[in-house]
Scaffold this active site. Structure first.
Site, PDB file in Angstrom:
ATOM      1  N   ASP A 117       0.830  -1.230   0.000  1.00  0.00           N
ATOM      2  CA  ASP A 117       0.000   0.000   0.000  1.00  0.00           C
ATOM      3  C   ASP A 117       0.861   1.276   0.000  1.00  0.00           C
ATOM      4  OD1 ASP A 117      -1.751   2.071   0.673  1.00  0.00           O
ATOM      5  OD2 ASP A 117      -2.442   1.156   2.549  1.00  0.00           O
TER       6      ASP A 117
ATOM      7  N   HIS B 176      -4.093   4.364   6.619  1.00  0.00           N
ATOM      8  CA  HIS B 176      -2.968   3.868   5.815  1.00  0.00           C
ATOM      9  C   HIS B 176      -1.626   4.146   6.492  1.00  0.00           C
ATOM     10  CE1 HIS B 176      -5.475   3.012   2.264  1.00  0.00           C
ATOM     11  NE2 HIS B 176      -6.172   4.062   2.656  1.00  0.00           N
TER      12      HIS B 176
HETATM   13 ZN   LIG Z   1      -8.081   1.210  -0.652  1.00  0.00          ZN
HETATM   14 ZN   LIG Z   2      -9.245   0.546   2.424  1.00  0.00          ZN
END
Ligand SMILES: [Zn+2]
Ligand SMILES: [Zn+2]
Length: 552
Positions: free
Chosen positions: A192, A365
């Site tokens: 990510d 995130h």
């Molecule tokens: Zn996402």
């Molecule tokens: Zn997500």
């Protein structure tokens, strides 16, 4: 030893944009897809409701896709499921919360595809792949990373993650499992990239409690909190803080109501008895004893918060002294719409708190230090950054190199690029067709009206442009509506239809509350909805409808 086939990594979406996530892992002629998300349309994509990944590559290779695995239930990971499942009905695997959200979508689209449920820690086989789900923390419950064992080695896909050390449910990311995979040997890490530009560590979800408490302690009137309906931990915090402050909680917006029910049923949400109050009864609750959880954190047209802001909501009427919290990030592209809604909220006398004013939101995130930790735990031979725009992917490659992956082993792929790995090593393959397909018609809630379009076919149904000028303060019609069509009907007959359509637009405008008419997005949505229905009913046509609202 048997002849080895080639392993291919093929991003069909999500590499080069935020959203649209869909990654293919292919070995020989068997493939699995990880996620199938939507992207929300940019302002420039007029007349478009949703953007889904182009699956031409799979369509042209029937039988190749053996399964779809969803890492979590966010729209940018599961939103395209009904569109993909209709064409490619393959076994689909999801965690319980994601499964519930997927099944809702299937109901809405009247599709029937069985969805297999898995939990973090489970392992199972799909074709030549052995899949293992690893618990990670994110801004939604039931998110996982995936370890995919292939005959050539193990691929780790991080999913969307952060390393929250003090998550609300007390279950941190399974760091020891990630480390164990690293010790076994990881061929490739896909990780990510969303927050790669942020130094340090993303704050814990728990860090918000004291900030919410401070706002609630200060608030004299109602507190409205808008957040993503899927963010059960955030919703839990709002419910807990409200209960402790002696407030009852009402829920506005269909998505919020649905997810609250799913969350309670699955045991992810605990609501103390007597805290919830029906929307129809909120007028009997004193303002200082009421919290309203609402959808509309992105100022979506027709959402509960937008309706409330423009004084167009039946049950919730704001008064001076009320407080509205945007507990979410602003998705790029929505700044203007959110600013508009904020202006209307202030007009109602409310105080508005968002991320620039108070810390009432944390990201789901990982920031740089966490991304580096993911690299150090898994110690991959090769690295491909995912989930980000080009700049994020480039920065993440640089970070991986700093964390010890040789630069020559870091590959910046974009949608449609192919990375091939076999016994001889790694190389870039021939790119495949990938890109964006536009969906027109989600807002109608009528399945028959869903139209898939790609850019080439955008003009099939023709196009109808509606131009109208409104007074930006009163919402009164200043000029128009003028309707112009291209490729829609032959010119001689079109005038009659456009005159009738003009009436439909006027009726739609008359049906809106005056203050709603000062919100261009609201007007456009209402006009599109009315015209779409009208053309469908009278002509059985689905032109692209582009309302243009000029403010005076
Ligand atoms: Zn996402
Ligand atoms: Zn997500």
């Amino acid at each position: 030893m048997s002849q080895e086939e080639t392993l291919r990594i093929i991003p069909l979406g999500g590499l080069g944009e935020i959203g649209l996530n869909m990654m293919l892992i292919e070995y020989g002629d068997s493939a699995i897809a990880l996620d199938c998300g939507v992207m929300f349309p940019e302002a420039a994509m007029l007349g478009i409701d949703l953007v889904v990944p182009d699956v031409t590559y799979l369509r042209e290779r029937p039988g190749r896709l053996c399964g779809l695995v969803c890492t979590h239930g966010h729209e940018d990971h599961i939103g395209a499921f009904p569109f993909v499942a209709r064409e490619l009905p393959v076994p689909t695997y999801a965690t319980p919360f994601a499964q519930a959200l997927l099944e809702n979508k299937l109901d809405e689209h009247e599709l029937d595809v069985p969805i297999e449920r898995f939990r973090a820690g489970d392992s199972w086989r799909i074709g030549p792949f052995e899949i293992e789900a690893v618990h990670i923390t994110h801004s939604i419950v039931d998110a996982v990373a995936l370890a995919i064992r292939t005959p050539l080695g193990t691929i780790v896909h991080s999913g969307d993650f952060k390393f929250d050390q003090t998550p609300l449910d007390g279950v941190p990311s399974d760091i020891s499992r990630l480390a164990a995979l690293g010790s076994e040997g990881v061929l490739l890490l896909l990780s990510d990239s969303t927050n790669v530009e942020r130094p340090g560590i993303t704050p814990s979800e728990r860090s918000l409690i004291k900030n919410f408490e401070a706002v609630f302690a200060r608030a004299r009137g109602r507190v409205l909190v808008s957040t993503f309906a899927s963010h059960l931990h955030r919703i839990q915090q709002v419910i807990d803080v409200s209960a402790r402050a002696g407030r009852r909680v009402a829920v506005a917006g269909r998505g919020m109501v649905t997810n609250l029910a799913i969350g309670q049923e699955l045991g992810y949400l605990r609501v103390p008895p007597g805290v919830l109050v029906e929307l129809g009864e909120v007028r009997q609750v004193p303002p200082e004893r009421l919290t309203v959880l609402t959808t509309g954190s992105q100022a979506e047209p027709l959402s509960a918060l937008t309706r409330i802001a423009t004084n167009d909501h039946r049950q919730v009427v704001l008064e001076p002294g009320d407080t509205v919290i945007f507990s979410s990030r602003i998705i790029p592209g929505n700044e203007r719409a959110i600013a508009d809604v904020t202006n209307h909220l202030y007009r109602r006398g409310a105080e508005v708190l968002h991320e620039h004013v108070a810390s009432l939101h944390v990201s789901g995130h990982a920031s740089q230090s966490e991304l580096a930790l993911m690299l150090q735990l898994t110690r991959p031979r090769y690295f491909v950054p995912v989930h980000g725009e080009y700049r994020h992917l480039a920065r993440h490659c640089a970070l991986a190199a700093e964390a010890g992956v040789p630069s020559a082993h870091c590959f910046l792929l974009e949608d449609g690029d192919v990375l091939e790995i076999d016994g001889a090593g790694v190389r870039r393959g021939e790119p495949v067709i990938a890109g964006r397909v536009f969906v027109d018609g989600k807002g109608v809630g009528d399945v028959g009206d869903i139209v898939l379009r790609d850019r080439r076919h955008l003009s099939d149904g023709g196009i109808v442009l509606v131009i109208l000028a409104l007074n930006q303060h009163s919402g009164d019609l200043v000029s128009g509506p003028d309707l112009i069509s291209r490729g829609f009907l032959a010119e001689e007959e079109s005038q009659v239809y456009l005159d009738r359509a003009r009436e439909v637009v006027l009726e739609a405008l008359a049906g809106l509350a005056p203050e709603s008419r000062t919100v261009p997005a609201e007007v456009k949505e209402e006009v599109r909805k009315a015209l779409r229905r009208h053309f469908k009913r009278t002509l059985d046509r689905r032109p692209v409808i582009l309302p243009v609202v000029v403010e005076f």
